[in-house]
Design a protein around this motif. Structure first.
Motif, mmCIF file in Angstrom:
data_model
loop_
_atom_site.group_PDB
_atom_site.id
_atom_site.type_symbol
_atom_site.label_atom_id
_atom_site.label_comp_id
_atom_site.label_asym_id
_atom_site.label_seq_id
_atom_site.Cartn_x
_atom_site.Cartn_y
_atom_site.Cartn_z
ATOM 1 N N LEU A 12 0.695 -1.163 0.223
ATOM 2 C CA LEU A 12 0.163 0.204 0.097
ATOM 3 C C LEU A 12 0.729 1.177 -0.039
ATOM 4 N N SER A 13 2.008 1.096 0.670
ATOM 5 C CA SER A 13 2.749 2.312 0.907
ATOM 6 C C SER A 13 3.545 2.748 -0.549
ATOM 7 N N LEU A 14 3.873 1.711 -1.147
ATOM 8 C CA LEU A 14 4.367 1.669 -2.705
ATOM 9 C C LEU A 14 3.462 2.382 -3.499
ATOM 10 N N HIS A 20 3.354 10.892 -1.474
ATOM 11 C CA HIS A 20 4.453 11.538 -0.405
ATOM 12 C C HIS A 20 5.525 12.286 -0.819
ATOM 13 N N ARG A 21 6.228 11.782 -1.922
ATOM 14 C CA ARG A 21 7.373 12.571 -2.621
ATOM 15 C C ARG A 21 6.705 13.918 -3.205
ATOM 16 N N ALA A 150 2.195 5.433 6.099
ATOM 17 C CA ALA A 150 2.441 6.843 6.209
ATOM 18 C C ALA A 150 3.318 7.485 7.355
ATOM 19 N N ILE A 151 3.116 6.563 8.496
ATOM 20 C CA ILE A 151 3.838 7.162 9.603
ATOM 21 C C ILE A 151 5.182 7.054 9.539
ATOM 22 N N GLY A 152 5.772 6.202 8.823
ATOM 23 C CA GLY A 152 7.242 6.091 8.484
ATOM 24 C C GLY A 152 7.506 6.475 7.201
ATOM 25 N N MET A 153 6.737 6.323 6.099
ATOM 26 C CA MET A 153 7.161 6.729 4.722
ATOM 27 C C MET A 153 6.935 8.265 4.320
ATOM 28 N N LEU A 167 11.017 -0.115 0.632
ATOM 29 C CA LEU A 167 9.802 -0.721 0.405
ATOM 30 C C LEU A 167 9.863 -2.022 -0.443
ATOM 31 N N GLU A 168 10.439 -1.672 -1.619
ATOM 32 C CA GLU A 168 10.512 -2.962 -2.418
ATOM 33 C C GLU A 168 11.346 -4.003 -1.791
#
Length: 437
Positions: A12-14, A20-21, A150-153, A167-168
């Motif tokens: 999900l974060s990927l 985010h960027r 998202a807390i870390g990413m 993440l990958e």
């Protein structure tokens, strides 16, 4: 509720990484070249690990209600050029809301980003005040299992870490091996080696703090648990100590994603082996309740708490015990170094494992273990008056009153659980040396 959402967090974060960027790039374009993360426990520790590991001085974490600590953070960087990342899964964490309220009087609302559950008090505040963004915290992920959300990413994007690669690489994880690690730790704990010394490679040394909160808060309940030992100043030959060392943890910072996920699987398996629920924290709320009671009753005027003297605490030690120094002091490098020296002295004197935690941060992690885990802790709670107190906008108390109430609330919670506790109030930080056994 299904608390297994962390298993899908990397995928999900990927999918969210580019967003985010973009958010990070827009903030930098608007002159926000510094990030202050306001959060507690799992909602802030991962950002600390990333910033320290990748040597990024453009991000700092505020997780202390000590007024001297809050003031030092405010003076460290121009608030007008700071992005305030306010993170709380529940959206009602008192410390996080106090930080948010304080800095909202010193910065524009568009300098704030919230990460919280939809429709939480923090989410409502973010929408009403016009924050730059309010990102949803996945409802099926507990705070301490949220590193790859998202807390870390988002912090990773804000300090320009290659989060996509991080993440990958999680796809490489051998899940069965991770679970086997947790089972092995639990088996050794049940055989008498329930202190877990965490010694990651130097390149990722800060990972130990994140593992500490994950293992302690997940496993420490029903009289069971594994006691993580971080930055151990003592020897490694204690009979109740097991070690996870450099050979067992990758030294590549871009493997932190793999390590976060590996330890989440390992901790789930560890807790299942011990027979405890890895996803609840029943004793954390008790300390919060008692802190609120202190505030309601004017905690600074409260009765003297029936704690032990330091001498009596020292003489109460039994084989298999550990010493936990719980410091309600500003976490400056000087104070940390002094308390590490005191910690080493207690370890040598009693020939036991030791830990060091700063309040109120530890209340959201190891605090669960202290009260719900095995009754083998000797708790030395240390407080001191701040140099200068300051009010919390929108709240009925000052930071100093909140800080003091949290210390007293936790002492009361420990005493209610029959723990051995001594409380020392210092007139100044120069008296730390007097804490020696």
């Amino acid at each position: 509720m299904n608390f297994l959402g962390w298993m899908n967090a990397p995928a999900l974060s990927l999918a969210e990484w580019d967003e985010h960027r973009k958010l990070a790039a827009a903030a930098r374009a608007d002159g926000l070249d510094y990030t202050l993360v306001c959060g507690m426990g799992g909602s802030s520790l991962v950002a600390d690990v990333l910033a320290e590991t990748f040597h990024k001085s453009s991000l700092h974490v505020l997780d202390s209600t000590n007024p001297d600590a809050v003031r030092a953070v405010e003076r460290a960087h121009d608030p007008a050029r700071t992005l305030f990342l306010v993170a709380s899964k529940s959206g009602n964490t008192v410390e996080t809301l106090a930080f948010c309220n304080y800095f909202l009087t010193r910065a524009r609302p568009d300098q704030f980003v919230a990460i919280t559950e939809t429709d939480s008090p923090l989410d409502t505040l973010a929408r009403e005040r016009g924050f730059r963004a309010a990102l949803p915290h996945p409802p099926g992920v507990g705070g301490r299992y949220s590193a790859l959300t998202a807390i870390g990413m988002l912090p990773a994007a804000l300090i320009d870490i290659d989060g996509r690669t991080l993440l990958e690489r999680t796809r490489r994880l051998d899940i069965e091996a991770a679970r086997a690690l947790g089972v092995a730790i639990a088996d050794r704990a049940m055989a008498g080696r329930d202190k877990l010394a965490l010694s990651p490679p130097t390149e990722v040394a800060w990972l130990a703090h994140w593992i500490e909160q994950l293992v302690a808060e997940s496993s420490g309940k029903d009289g069971r648990g594994v006691i993580p030992i971080v930055n151990n100043p003592g020897g490694s030959e204690l009979p109740d100590l097991q070690t996870v060392g450099r050979a067992e943890i990758s030294n590549d910072p871009l493997d932190l994603g793999v390590e976060f996920l590996r330890w989440e699987y390992a901790t789930q398996a560890l807790c299942e082996r011990l027979g405890v629920n890895p996803f609840d924290q029943p004793d954390v709320e008790e300390a919060k309740r008692l802190s609120r009671a202190e505030l309601a009753g004017g905690g600074s005027q409260g009765a003297v708490l029936p704690t032990l003297s330091v001498e009596t605490l020292r003489h109460s030690a039994r084989p298999g015990d550990y010493v936990a120094i719980l410091a309600y002091l500003p976490p400056t490098p000087t104070v940390i170094a002094e308390l590490q020296r005191v910690r080493a002295a207690w370890g040598r004197f009693l020939q036991c494992a030791t830990t060091l935690g700063f309040g109120p941060r530890y209340l959201h992690s190891t605090g669960q273990l202290h009260k719900g885990g095995p009754n083998t802790g000797l708790f030395l709670v240390v407080t001191a008056d701040p140099i200068e107190d300051m009010p919390i906008p929108g709240m009925a108390w000052t930071f100093g009153e909140l800080h003091r109430a949290q210390a007293r609330g936790d002492v009361r919670a420990l005493l209610a659980r029959g723990r051995r506790v001594a409380h020392v109030h210092l007139r100044s930080l120069a008296e730390i040396a007097q804490l020696d056994p």
